[in-house]
Every structure is written in C-alpha cells, then in structure tokens.
Design an enzyme around this catalytic site. Sequence first.
Site, PDB file in Angstrom:
ATOM      1  N   CYS A 324       0.847  -1.205   0.000  1.00 12.55           N
ATOM      2  CA  CYS A 324       0.000   0.000   0.000  1.00 12.55           C
ATOM      3  C   CYS A 324       0.886   1.259   0.000  1.00 12.55           C
ATOM      4  O   CYS A 324       0.623   2.214  -0.737  1.00 12.55           O
ATOM      5  CB  CYS A 324      -0.902  -0.034   1.224  1.00 12.55           C
ATOM      6  SG  CYS A 324      -1.879   1.446   1.466  1.00 12.55           S
ATOM      7  N   TRP A 327       2.605   1.628  -3.360  1.00 16.00           N
ATOM      8  CA  TRP A 327       1.644   2.093  -4.362  1.00 16.00           C
ATOM      9  C   TRP A 327       1.621   3.620  -4.434  1.00 16.00           C
ATOM     10  O   TRP A 327       1.458   4.201  -5.507  1.00 16.00           O
ATOM     11  CB  TRP A 327       0.244   1.564  -4.014  1.00 16.00           C
ATOM     12  CG  TRP A 327      -0.840   2.062  -4.936  1.00 16.00           C
ATOM     13  CD1 TRP A 327      -1.250   1.503  -6.106  1.00 16.00           C
ATOM     14  CD2 TRP A 327      -1.634   3.253  -4.769  1.00 16.00           C
ATOM     15  NE1 TRP A 327      -2.243   2.251  -6.677  1.00 16.00           N
ATOM     16  CE2 TRP A 327      -2.498   3.325  -5.875  1.00 16.00           C
ATOM     17  CE3 TRP A 327      -1.703   4.241  -3.794  1.00 16.00           C
ATOM     18  CZ2 TRP A 327      -3.416   4.359  -6.034  1.00 16.00           C
ATOM     19  CZ3 TRP A 327      -2.620   5.274  -3.959  1.00 16.00           C
ATOM     20  CH2 TRP A 327      -3.465   5.323  -5.068  1.00 16.00           C
ATOM     21  N   HIS A 328       1.801   4.278  -3.261  1.00 14.46           N
ATOM     22  CA  HIS A 328       1.699   5.733  -3.225  1.00 14.46           C
ATOM     23  C   HIS A 328       2.831   6.420  -3.985  1.00 14.46           C
ATOM     24  O   HIS A 328       2.657   7.552  -4.447  1.00 14.46           O
ATOM     25  CB  HIS A 328       1.681   6.243  -1.781  1.00 14.46           C
ATOM     26  CG  HIS A 328       0.347   6.076  -1.142  1.00 14.46           C
ATOM     27  ND1 HIS A 328      -0.018   4.928  -0.478  1.00 14.46           N
ATOM     28  CD2 HIS A 328      -0.734   6.886  -1.098  1.00 14.46           C
ATOM     29  CE1 HIS A 328      -1.251   5.064  -0.036  1.00 14.46           C
ATOM     30  NE2 HIS A 328      -1.715   6.235  -0.403  1.00 14.46           N
ATOM     31  N   GLY A 329       3.968   5.783  -4.072  1.00  7.90           N
ATOM     32  CA  GLY A 329       5.027   6.440  -4.830  1.00  7.90           C
ATOM     33  C   GLY A 329       6.399   5.886  -4.533  1.00  7.90           C
ATOM     34  O   GLY A 329       6.585   5.067  -3.637  1.00  7.90           O
ATOM     35  N   PHE A 479      -0.006  10.461  -7.502  1.00 12.32           N
ATOM     36  CA  PHE A 479       0.133   9.011  -7.324  1.00 12.32           C
ATOM     37  C   PHE A 479      -0.441   8.277  -8.529  1.00 12.32           C
ATOM     38  O   PHE A 479      -0.536   7.111  -8.574  1.00 12.32           O
ATOM     39  CB  PHE A 479      -0.558   8.550  -6.041  1.00 12.32           C
ATOM     40  CG  PHE A 479      -0.048   9.295  -4.821  1.00 12.32           C
ATOM     41  CD1 PHE A 479       1.308   9.537  -4.671  1.00 12.32           C
ATOM     42  CD2 PHE A 479      -0.905   9.759  -3.857  1.00 12.32           C
ATOM     43  CE1 PHE A 479       1.777  10.232  -3.569  1.00 12.32           C
ATOM     44  CE2 PHE A 479      -0.444  10.454  -2.746  1.00 12.32           C
ATOM     45  CZ  PHE A 479       0.900  10.688  -2.602  1.00 12.32           C
TER      46      PHE A 479
END
Lengths: 479, 294
Positions: A324, A327-329, A479
């Site tokens: 998770c 996924w954001h960066g 994102f």
Amino acid sequence: MLFNSLDFAVFLPIVFLLYWFVFNKTKTQQNLLVVVSSYLFYSWWDWRFLFLIFFSTIVDYLVGLALSKEKKEKKRKNLLLISIFVNIGFLGFFKYFNFFLDSFIESFSFFGVEFQGSPLNIILPVGISFYTFQSLSYTIDVYRNKLEPTKDFISFTAFVSFFPQLVAGPIERATNLLPQFYKKRHFDYDKAVGGVHLIIWGLFKKIVIADSCAAYVNEIFSNYETMNSISLLLGGIYFSFQMYGDFSGYSDIAIGTSRLFGIDLKKNFNYPFFSQNIAEFWRKWHISLTSWLTEYVFTPLSIYFRDYGKLGLSIAIVINFTICGVWHGANWTYIVFGFLHGLLFIPLIIRNSSFKEYNISEQKKIPSLKEILNITITFTLVMLSLIIFRANNITEAVNYLKILFSFNFDGGFQLLLIRRYTPELIILIFSFVGLEWYSREKEHPFFGRWNNLKLITILMCLLLFGAFANSTEFIYFQF
Amino acid sequence: MKKFISYIISITAILVLMMFILDIIYTQIYSRSNPRNTFQYILKTKDIKYDIVFLGSSRVASHLDIKLFESLSNKNAMNFGVNGISLNDNLLQLKLLIDNNISISEIFLQIDAEFNYEDASIVMTTEAMPFLKNKIVKFHFKKYNEDFNYLYYLPFYRYLIYDPKIGFREAFFSFFNKNPKIDPKIGFVPKYGSDLSIPRVLPLTVSERNIILEEIIRICKKNDIELTLYLSPFCSKVENKEYLESLKNKIPSLLDLSEGYDDELFYNCGHLNLQGAQLFTENLYHATLNNELK
C-alpha cells in the site's frame, strides 16, 4: 483539468448536456461520449499518455476475451500474467524505475562497490496507479471466473477511462462499474441532485479545508528546523486534515460527477477520523484501495500463511500495507508509512479485535470518554505516520519527529510568513469536525428539514473561507 | 430533467446573488473603514499640502524616519514606501495623490532593481482591489492588468483571488475599525537587529528602459513636482553590485546615497535597521535639502 478549475466548470456542463440531449439514444452513444470526453479530459494534462491508457485497455480487453475461450489452467495463468506484466510493467517503469535504480546504486555503494547508472528523465503519467489497478481488477476477476468477459469494447474502454475517477480514483472494481456501462442510463432526478450535493461538499472540503491547511503545512514543513514542538504538532494535524479534505473532497466530486451521468461509484471515505483503531481507520480511509489490496493481495497472502496462525496473519498484513505504501510512490517515506501501518495492526491481531466494528450510534450526540480516547489515540497515530508521508525523505521525517518530541513550547503559536492565522484555522478545523460528526451516518450534511439552508450556508462558507488564492492540485494526482 | 435544470439554475442564481451581495458588503466595508494600509490612507487623504513625499518599496518604508526628517528640514513630509511594491505601484500612488488634490512640491523616488520591472506588485494589486471602481484605479489596472475584465466584472472574484489579504479576516477587522499593526499614518516602519545571513542578489543587467518611470517623470513635470531619483544603500555582501553602476550610467540624474554604511547598520542586506535608517535620513537631508538651504 482540475475539478476546482474554470476549465472543468465549462467542460462538465457541456458533456452533461451532450450526454443527455444529443448522445442519449443508445448506451453505445452514451459510452462513446464517455470515452471521447474522458480522453479529452485526460489529454488536458498530456495527450501523449493517452497511448498508455489505450494500450492497457486493448491488452486487458483481449486478455479477457482469450481467458473466456481458454480452459487450460496453465494457459489461463499465462494470459493473466501478460495482463499483470503489461500493467505493472508500465507502472513500474514510469513510477519506480529511477527509485529502484537509485536504491540499487546506493545499496552497492554501501558495500563499497561503485555502480554507474544515471536516472532517466521520466514524467509520471497522471493517474497511472489508479487506472492500472482498475483495469487489472477486470482481468483478475475474469481469470477467477467472478466476471464474464466483455465483448463490448466501447463499454470496456469507458470503464477504464471514465473521466470522473480516471486520475485519482476511487479505484472501481470491474464487477461494480463495468455492468453499468452495459445498460443505457436514464436520467434520475434524485441521483443527479445527490450528485450535485456531493460535488458541493467535495469542493468545500478541498477549497475551504484542504487548501486552507495547505498554506500552513507548506510553511511549517519548509521551516520545521526553526519551529517549536507546538508548531510541528499543528503542522501534523493540519496535514492530516489537508490530506483528508483533499482526497475525500476529490472522491466526493468524482462520485457526484458520476451520478450526473447515471453511474454509481463506491464510497471512498467514511469519516475515518472518528475511527477507534487502525483497522477501522483503514476500513474508512481510501476504501477503494484498501478493498482492492484486501481482495487481491491480503487474502491470497493470508491463505498462503494460514498455517502460521496469528503470525501468518501479521506477516500478510505487514506485506499488504507495505505494498500500500509502495503504491503511493517511489519514496522510502511512503514505504515506511505503509510498513508502520502494517505494524500497527499487530496488537489488534493479537487481541482479535482487528475486525471489530465500533460504530458510534447516530443517536449519541457526543461520544463516550472511552470512545473519545480511542478516537484521539487513532488520530494521533495516523497523524504521526502522515508526517513521515509528507516529509521529503526519511531523514527529514526523523528530524521533524525529533523536534516534535523535544517538547519545546517556547514561543507558543509561532507566526508564519503567510497571511493566515492559527486561531482561525483551528476554529475552522473544529467546525469541520463538528459538521462531520453531525453528518457521520450520511454522505454529506445536506439532509433533513433545513436541507436548502444548509446548502446555501456551505456555498456561503465556500465564498467566505475558501482559499482560492492558493488553490492547489489534488495531492493524489501525483500518485 | 427540466426540474434538474431549474434546480441547477436556482443554485447558480443563488451563488451569483451571494457573490453580488458580498461584493457590495466588502466594498462598502473597505470604503467606510479607517485606513489599514498605505493604499487606503492615500485614497482617503484629500486636500493636503506636502512639501516632500517619499515613494518606493520597503527600502523607503524602513529607511526614512519621517519625524526626524521633518524636524531636520522643517518641512511637511510623508513616507509612502510600502514593502514589496514596484515602480508601477508608485505610479498608481502618484496618480491617486494628484487626483485627491494633494499638493506636492517634491518627490523622492527610490530606485534600484525595480528599474527592471514594469508590472504591478501583488501587494499593491491586492490592496487596490476593493477600490477597483475608483476611476484612477480602474484605468490603471485596465492598462496594466491582463485579468482586469474578470476582476472588474465578475462580482466578488477580486476578493476570492486575493483572499489572504482582503478576504473575510481583513473585512472583519476593517468593519470593526481594528487598528493595523503598522499604522499607515506614521509612514516609517523601522527594523531592529542585524542578520546578513540571507544574501541579496541584484540582477545581472539593467533593462533598456522603463516606461513606468518615464510616465512618472512625465506626470511630475506636468504637475510641477520636482522629482529626485535616488539610490539607497545595500550591505557589503550584496551580489552583482555592478548592477548599481550600470543603473547610474542609465540614469545620470540618479542620486547615489548608497555609500558609507557599515554592515552593522543593516537589518538585512537590503534594509537598514533603526540606527542605519536614522543615519540615512540625516544623510539624505544633508545631501539634498541642507545644501539647498545653505
């Protein structure tokens, strides 16, 4: 094109009128308009990246068709791998290539081995993390036989590129969104009015709450080294509300806009700051990503680790939340943010309380002391983790937290070099929390007897307190 | 659908009506309240005679101790320097002073890197927004602000766009006539202490011309106002100091008052502290009026 821009204020009514008055004969006409307007909407940023969306769409559409014809498990798995490879490949290249390259070089140099490699000048396509996950959900669900593959290419293209949620979600599941494109949509007055209400509420959260906080947050995080603990604490609180107002505001506008076109999107936020533990927080924050990860990452992992009991569950959850974060960066701050949230689940798993529901009754005007304590602890944990999320790098995050926990209160509320003032923002945030508490069982505060008056009051607040001067992009666009 | 369209039209109409009413309320508040900034002070000052007026940016506001100057020169003077403003803003100030029937014998205009810029500053634009219906302000912004039509014709738009300084908070304080932190009537904003850690960088080259300055000169001539252009001091660490030499070559009449100030007299590299400002005020007096008087 930003939802809070003049461009969108012109774009939306035009598409709306064309949708219901010109291209309204068949569902194909409606879907075709959705595709054209979505591609136009996306090309406002950079038309070159339309190719990526279109390529992903074609690959997943063809993989879906092939999966329906293929009976052999091994070949089906290979087809799924093609879809995963293409989608994650694009995502990996555009979002993570430089990050992995840098990390690779740094880890080698740590062991004294010099490795030459220069980062590529890569522009991150807006919304790539959202539409790849959405498109991927289709092929995975078809592979799992949870969804019939579609032969209707226009509907599928509309599903992948639907403009209200194309660039920052909510990440829709094919099982929910795709079937809505199979039928002609009929105008529903109540749904459309509900959509307008959500748009107004979303704009309030973005322009009044998030953008007001943003000015303070930028100032505090840029000068954190010279600030005292109370200012840094406020910086963390402001950023938490900025994130929430920004992203939930975007989601509300996206859901509201979709309703204007007769399409229902799933709720993405459900008053997460009233959560009483981290598990509840994640059931109410960025719900579409959490549920996507739960279904496609956590569930398979927990099955894989099931023989290890609570330890296995803990491993699965930590991996899930680290993903998770990733996924954001491409930044260690996001990875640590995700990892920490995974760790915060472990006490709940040990106490078997991670799935416990804590809904506070609608009848209760104020929460009990225990509930207030739980809410405060959960918010504090989230706020501290968001400081890491906001920092430019881990060193900055650690330094910020060090100063925060030095308990230096000299100087009280420090003056910032912006023409905005601490007491006003605190009053604004408290009023917002009160409003959210009052409407916590509904989508927005516009319900009940004084519906229209509340709407007018919020419009008035938008004009009076909106931070139009420093209107910013939505945070999740990056994102 | 008809019902929905009427619903949208009513919401839009309510919004526009609110913007219209708020525009009137805010404008009335700013027009009737006591001045809380230099721009409002200029607008509300009428039929006065000044022997000397100082115009410029913060390097005027913080450098000219006007009481000291008046006591030295025995002349009626005013410091209209404002932090962050440009020559374009000085032009607007000058037009307003003349329009308000304020008689001025001499203007001292401070010039340095501003010579390279012709746009209005955000500071003065913001302060002027509530008074956009004033004919002088209107024509000035019509000429120099490309967003003029939005600002002028869309009700309340100007207050939304410049909300940090003329939004709800400022309107609220103006309504209750709260005294500002810096009183525009005093016309001197002293700075205290000394910190030269932040460098001041001047431009590398001087612009070919500045049409705003040319207009200021023209207006002064037309109204029989003596105009003195002068240069304030910078600390020794200022970067690209050659710019000042080029500027002096460009404007031969530029009175150079920048020499003779030790670094401890500076609050920062571009601004003198109180001691420095008092010394500068005396020096300016001796370099200009005292010579004349003798």
